[in-house]
Design an enzyme around this catalytic site. Structure first.
Site, short mmCIF file in Angstrom:
data_model
loop_
_atom_site.label_atom_id
_atom_site.label_comp_id
_atom_site.label_asym_id
_atom_site.label_seq_id
_atom_site.Cartn_x
_atom_site.Cartn_y
_atom_site.Cartn_z
N GLY A 73 0.79 -1.22 0.00
CA GLY A 73 0.00 0.00 0.00
C GLY A 73 0.82 1.27 0.00
N ARG A 82 11.62 -5.86 15.03
CA ARG A 82 11.74 -7.31 14.89
C ARG A 82 12.91 -7.59 13.98
NH1 ARG A 82 10.62 -7.41 9.76
NH2 ARG A 82 9.01 -6.03 8.94
#
Length: 425
Positions: free
Chosen positions: A161, A287
């Site tokens: 997106g 992460r």
């Protein structure tokens, strides 16, 4: 004595999930995968890995399943590598009194607007930005910042997106696309269903990624993207060809990001653009970055971030010592058209090139190719390593030239039914 188990909650199906499984096994752990849809992971059956179907968006369901597993295993640790479930994983770790990141810090960081606010409040250099909930907000924000702008959802990974909008027509088109929700993947992957969007200044310049473990910068990679208006990575180089001063500036800002966001436990990757005003932070991901970055880092300096992350998760002592200094790089294969992949050839010859360490294809012949303007457009990658950047680049080029494929364009009816994204070329 109960067998020690490592619980892995979701993963990228074609990413580093298998590497986590293999690293856990090398450490003497029994890996158990918890997933909303275990069939997404084709390596589970091949490796005879225990997998359990559970709603990974539901913390109570995960607690219940982990409690059940404790009857048979000594759960040494719980982890994963997806933003969407990482905050939930951290809450699981807290519930079972296991090592893990701060849940509040992870949740704030995964909301790109909240992340921007925290970075801005502490003086970390970032692009100008606004948050928008509808088309009117988007247009007025873009007018304030000045075209071109980046328009993207407030949550998500892999450039899903994300688009450069160069005029108000492109802006309106992409706004409608985001508000339509077609970019949103299943809840267990994204977990975001609200339509908030970020409108950002287009920060132009070379792209870099700083990889950290705890409060230590392990190294910095350079990346290159394909044609705008989308951001599909074409190449990664580790370590990035930077001067000592450039490396220091990116490393210093990376540590400032960790402090501002309350991070500093476990792996983080921080994306930059080197603009006219120096390094600007594009995004902080709390992460371990997906494949092939961990492989590049290990090839280049000997640090196995996946294994060291697991050691941290289970409370063992880490070893982040670099053992050598090479240059590793990855090149991605990206099709230039939509259609049906008729055939792809040359894999074995490319893999046989001296210095090539991996050739991996993500698709099989007869697969429909529908470009989406993000990481899913890649159909394969090569990894190579050598003592120098020039040699590594030459190795990659030789390997890429051995690969060929054919794509038959869709018919007009097929194209209309398959198109996931408005035309941008």
């Amino acid at each position: 004595m109960a067998r020690r188990a490592l619980i892995l909650v979701e993963s990228h199906p074609k990413g580093i999930g298998l590497l986590y499984v293999q690293a856990a096994q090398r450490l003497g752990l029994h890996p158990v995968i918890l997933s909303a849809d275990p069939t997404r992971y084709d390596y589970l059956a091949a490796e005879s890995i225990e997998a359990i179907r559970v709603d990974t968006d539901n913390l109570d369901a995960l607690i219940c399943e982990c409690s059940r597993l404790r009857a048979n295993y000594d759960i040494a640790g719980i982890t994963g590598d997806l933003d969407s479930v990482y905050a939930t994983i951290s809450k699981l770790c807290r519930y079972f009194d296991l090592p893990g990141p701060n849940p509040a810090s992870i949740e704030r960081c995964c909301d790109k607007f909240a992340q921007r606010q925290l970075l801005a409040d502490t003086g970390v250099p970032i692009p100008a930005y606004r948050v928008a909930a509808n088309a009117t907000d988007v247009e007025s924000s873009a007018a304030e910042i000045g075209l071109p702008v980046i328009l993207k959802p407030v949550a998500g990974t892999g450039s899903r997106g994300v688009r450069l909008c160069r005029d108000f027509d492109e802006l309106a088109e992409h706004t409608a696309y985001l508000l339509g929700g077609k970019h949103i993947h299943p809840p267990y992957v994204l977990g975001e269903t609200y339509p908030r969007m970020l409108v950002e200044e287009f920060a132009q310049g070379p792209f870099y990624v700083a990889h950290t473990m705890g409060n230590e910068v392990i190294g910095i990679a350079a990346g290159d993207f394909g044609h705008l208006p989308h951001f599909v990575c074409r190449e990664l180089i580790y370590p990035a060809p930077l001067t000592d001063d450039e490396h220091r500036r990116i490393a210093d800002i990376s540590l400032s990001c960790l402090l501002a966001l309350g991070l500093g436990w476990g792996p983080t990757n921080i994306e930059f653009r080197w603009t006219k005003r120096g390094p600007v932070v594009i995004e902080v991901n709390p992460r371990l970055v997906g494949a092939p970055d961990p492989q590049l880092i290990q090839l280049a300096c000997g640090v196995d971030l996946i294994t060291e992350h697991i050691k941290l998760v289970i409370g063992d002592e880490q070893n982040l010592r670099r053992t050598h200094s090479h240059t590793a790089a990855a090149r991605f294969l990206v099709p230039d058209r939509d259609g049906t992949l008729d055939w792809i050839a040359g894999n074995n010859r490319a893999a046989a090139v001296s210095g090539v360490t991996e050739v991996k294809m993500y698709v099989e012949p007869k697969t429909p190719i529908v470009r989406k303007g993000d990481f899913r457009d890649c159909i394969g990658h090569f990894i190579a390593a050598s003592p120098s950047l020039a040699e590594t680049e030459a190795i990659l080029q030789r390997a890429v030239e051995l690969i060929s494929w054919s794509i038959t364009p869709f018919s007009t009816e097929q194209e209309q039914s398959a198109a996931p994204y408005p035309s941008s070329d």
